[in-house]
Structures are given as structure tokens and as C-alpha cells.
Design a protein around this motif. Sequence first.
Motif, PDB file in Angstrom:
ATOM      1  N   ASP B  80       0.838  -1.191   0.000  1.00 43.39           N
ATOM      2  CA  ASP B  80       0.000   0.000   0.000  1.00 43.39           C
ATOM      3  C   ASP B  80       0.882   1.253   0.000  1.00 43.39           C
ATOM      4  O   ASP B  80       1.846   1.340   0.779  1.00 43.39           O
ATOM      5  CB  ASP B  80      -0.909  -0.007   1.232  1.00 43.39           C
ATOM      6  N   TYR B  81       0.545   2.210  -0.859  1.00 43.97           N
ATOM      7  CA  TYR B  81       1.399   3.390  -1.035  1.00 43.97           C
ATOM      8  C   TYR B  81       1.459   4.241   0.240  1.00 43.97           C
ATOM      9  O   TYR B  81       2.461   4.887   0.516  1.00 43.97           O
ATOM     10  CB  TYR B  81       0.878   4.237  -2.204  1.00 43.97           C
ATOM     11  N   GLU B  82       0.390   4.233   1.018  1.00 42.69           N
ATOM     12  CA  GLU B  82       0.364   5.068   2.230  1.00 42.69           C
ATOM     13  C   GLU B  82       0.949   4.349   3.433  1.00 42.69           C
ATOM     14  O   GLU B  82       1.641   4.951   4.243  1.00 42.69           O
ATOM     15  CB  GLU B  82      -1.089   5.498   2.553  1.00 42.69           C
ATOM     16  N   THR B  83       0.702   3.034   3.543  1.00 38.14           N
ATOM     17  CA  THR B  83       1.081   2.331   4.781  1.00 38.14           C
ATOM     18  C   THR B  83       2.152   1.267   4.567  1.00 38.14           C
ATOM     19  O   THR B  83       2.619   0.673   5.533  1.00 38.14           O
ATOM     20  CB  THR B  83      -0.159   1.637   5.394  1.00 38.14           C
ATOM     21  N   GLN B 273       6.471   6.218   2.494  1.00 36.65           N
ATOM     22  CA  GLN B 273       6.297   7.652   2.768  1.00 36.65           C
ATOM     23  C   GLN B 273       7.426   8.260   3.603  1.00 36.65           C
ATOM     24  O   GLN B 273       7.441   9.471   3.825  1.00 36.65           O
ATOM     25  CB  GLN B 273       4.950   7.889   3.456  1.00 36.65           C
TER      26      GLN B 273
END
Lengths: 137, 479
Positions: B80-83, B273
Motif C-alpha cells: 500500500d502506497y500510504e502504509t 512515505q
Amino acid sequence: METIEFFDHTADIGIRLTRPTPEELFRDAAFAMFDLIAPNNKFRPVINYTITVQGVNLEELMVNWLSEINFYFQVNGYVPVNIALVVNSTCLTAKIQGDIIDRSVHNVEIEIKAITFHKIDVRQADDKWKAQVVFDI
Amino acid sequence: MKHNVKKIHDYLFEIPQTGKMLVPARLYVSEKMLDDVFSDNAPEQAAHVAWLPGIINYSMAMPDIHWGYGFPIGGVAAFDYETGVVSPGGVGYDINCGVRLLKTDLTVDEVMPKMKPLVDQLFRDIPSGVGSTGSIKLTHKEEQHVLRNGAHWAVEQGFGIAKDLDKIEENGTMPGANPELISEHALARGKAQLGTLGSGNHFVEVGVVEQIYNPTVADILGLHKDQITVIIHTGSRGFGHQVCDDAIRVMLRASEKYGITLPDRQLCCAPIQSPEGQNYLAQMACAVNFAFTNRQMITHWARGAFSKALGISERAINMTVVYEVAHNIAKIEEHIVDGQKRKVCVHRKGATRAFGPLHPAIPADYREIGQPVLIPGDMGRYSYVLVGTDQAMQETFGSTCHGAGRVMSRTKAKKAGQGRDLRKEMAKRGIVVRASSYATIAEEMPEAYKDVSDVVDIVHNAGISKKVAKLRPLGVIKG
């Protein structure tokens, strides 16, 4: 007892060695790596380098040391002939005498892309020093 | 581990989620291959990838799976790009190692009588072998351009034509590259090695289209029986190796900093991130661009070598890019997960993107057929052209296999090659081989690899890509 062994890792190759002192262990790991890269050659101790590397522990120190001399080979074609080392648990200084490889004369067999942390093991066991390193070729 | 494996269907097996695995692992293999696959630690490595934060659906492995560092070769994992995390070990040392397929207007009958001089010419014109250095010596400024602009830089310098770029993943330039983040060591290794094939399993292969499985799709790709083709397989050379090496040291610290439990240090990673994650992606993009440039320059020299050796103009030979794929890479992509569009970071380590029809990343000419997938085999058998499918989009984040996969270690292969004349053996099969050393030919002998046909049949039967054409090698230069 001093031992050295080369072992296969599917597409790649590793070394295992045992030496009485950490200096000999780090020195001979380097020579073993160059036995893989450019075996059966005669080099002369004509060019000197001093290299200092650091690592948070002995294993990282070994990877960083071998990576650094592989870098000198990759960029300058430099092959060590004599190595004098001072090692502690996080720092290594090497005074190296070596030669520049001449592809018209010397045999070069493999290119080591990188020295990996895969299955890396460097430690003192009883009165010996042991290392295992896998190279990505 | 093998006794726990669950059969999903004839070409898909699952290692159930246990211990610290966040998802199950899934292997695209046949029942026949299982013993072989479980004979080394590659399935355990696929299970270890499933420990990493943010992994989505499954840790996957393609049928050319074998033991790698951290990730198995043939591994695919989306985060997942956020997490989720990004891991240099999930890309590998040879960042953007990849394959370019070129087609020509030549037929096998025209080229076969001159195959030996042609292979000799390619060997002369394309720097190859251990530690090979190129004829181009970059200045610092030029190297910065290469790292930012990739194959576009090469075309601007006269290596190939602008049209070549239309058929390369990312059109030959990965955005987000930041050369300011690259170490002096990496820059030094890169300066000397641009425009070189390197050693090991990298090659340039002259081949012929031997069989067409899907005439409609082959026609759109411009491939037809008895046509001469060229495959270029190489990557980012010492530059990419050093970028990965540098990143692993940073990621070892980052994994501790962010409290990520690692079953294997080579799986070290950082949240996408985080500054460490973002920096790695920007450094990786530089190496991706280096490799795009490398293959573009080799394409240019291959065109020249064909013209010189055959005495035919480059215009008449008409060597054009069919497609180029990357098979060691991490990419930020959008995929549908549980019915929702999600931004993810797909790691393909020894795996190829295989987007299905109508995906906007596919060149307009090919959009209706799906993305071309190029699967090189060993130097004695076959290579394949396939296309991606909708099923790959649903199951594997648009991914498939990348090659044959080794079955024999280099040492074993060298031993097996002793006392034989492998060049003659290859010549008997109708294949001219040139390499910088006999050791390379022995290491790369056909028996050292799985039969690529078995690998390709599995991805075809599993539906994650579909066969279009089979190419047979006629002449090979090896590093």
C-alpha cells in the motif's frame, strides 16, 4: 586450524573461512574474493592504497570492507597483492599494495555485483575467527 | 514447508499464512515443479516477504522462482502506497535489468550464411565481459543527464531514433530520478560502464521467429514466421549494483528506526512515505534510467553491426523496437483491490509487468492486445513473446515470469562443461556463440537452466499472460 571453502548459492557463490585472528580473517576473505574474480594470475605490489571502513558490527564491517576493495577493482581494475590490517569491532584500516589488471595479460573470470548480507556470519568461536559471505555475481 | 502447501488449481499453490506472515504466499508453479521449487529456500523467502508491512493480498512467486537475497527471484509483492514499505532487496542489485526485442525486415535465409561474421561484428561493437567498460566516457554533467532523462539522452546524442522510445516501459525515462542523492561510488562505477553488456547471464541474441501462436496479435506486433529478431538483455551495470548496495545500508538502519521486524536482513526496507523510502525511489529511478540508456546505446550499435556485417543499409534492415520490459524494478501503480482503486508499490524482482488490454501505460499501437511480455530462455533453446491479460491485473498486480530460472549453480555448470567443446555443441544446434571466456559459456550452458517452455506454459495456462510467438536463437554474444 585454518580452513577455506567456496560454496554454491544457486546463481551465485559464497566463501566460508576460519582463521586464528580477525586480521587474518578479513585479509584472507579479500584474497578469497579475488581468487574468484581473477584466479591464476601474477600481480606485482606496485601501487599502494590505504582504505578505512567502518561498520556497526563485524558483519557490516566485513561487507563494507569487501565492497570497498571490490569498488576499487570495478573502477580502477585494482587487485590487492599484500594487505596489512588493523581491525576492531567497528573499524578497519588496510594498507594495501597491489596492481592494476591488464586484460590482455591477466585472467578475469567473474564480476562481483555486490557483497550481500544474505547468510552473513562473522564471529569469534572459541579461539578461532569465522566468516561466511555470499557474493551476488 | 512443502507439506503445508495448498493447491488452488493446477498452476497455483498457496503457502498458508502462519506466524508473522501478514498474508499467504502464492506460487505459480505446476505439481511437477513442486519438488524442484522446494529443494531450495525460495518458497521460504516468498513466505518471509509476507512479513513486510502493508503487503496486499499475497506474496507471489512466478514459475521461474529460485533462491535470491531477501526476496526470491521471480517474486512479486505489492505494498500500500500510504502504509506499506519499499525494499531495495525487492528490486535486486541489477536495477532495471530488462529485455528489449527488436524486429527486422530480414529473413532467416538472408542472414544464416553470414551468421558467423555477424556475431563477430556484434561482439566487436558491443563492449561485453567482466568489468567491461564502454567507448563512451561520461562527464559528470552528462552522467547527471543520463540519470534524469534515461533513453531520451541517448537519442539526443544520436544513439537510435525518437520512435524507439514509444515502445519502452515509461517511454525510456522514469520520472522522479534525483541524481543529487547518488553516492560518489555509484557515479564512479556508472561513468565507466554506460553502453556495456556486462557479464553473467546478459546477452545480445540474434534469433528467428519460429512459431506463431496468435497470428492476430503477432501481426499487430509486426512479428511473422522466419523473421530475424534481436534480443538485448542487460541492466544498470555497476551503477545499479552500487545504488542497491548503498540503499541496503540505509534500509538496515531504517528498518530498526521504524520497528520493522525482519526475518532476513536482505529484506530491509522503509515505509514508502518515509524520507528513506522516498530517497530510495528517487535513487532507483536514476538506475532505471541508466539501464534504459544502456539498452538504447546497445540497440544503436546492433543496428550498425548488422549493416556492416551483412552489407545492407540500416534503412533496409529496418531494425525497430517491438518492446522493452524491466524485470527488476519497483513501480508506483494503481490497481483494483477488493473493488477499490488503490495506489500501490509493486516490487517485481525477476518478474515482468504484464498489463492487460486497454491499460493506458501500454503504447497506443498495442493497447488492444495487452502489454507485450518478453521472456528470454537459455542460449540453446527458445525465447517467448507473450501479452499481458486482465487476469494478471486481477491476480498478480499485472505481473508474470521473467525467464527460465537457473537449476544448476555456476560451479556445477563449469564442471559439467569441462572436457566438452560447448561452442561446437552449440554450433551443432545451429547457434553461433561468442563470449569473452569459455567459463561464461559453460556457466550459461542450456542445461544450467530450466526449460523456458515449461515456465511459459505455466503462466499461459494460469492465464496471467498468453503466448504469441516463439523465437529460436541463431547467434549469441555473451558477456
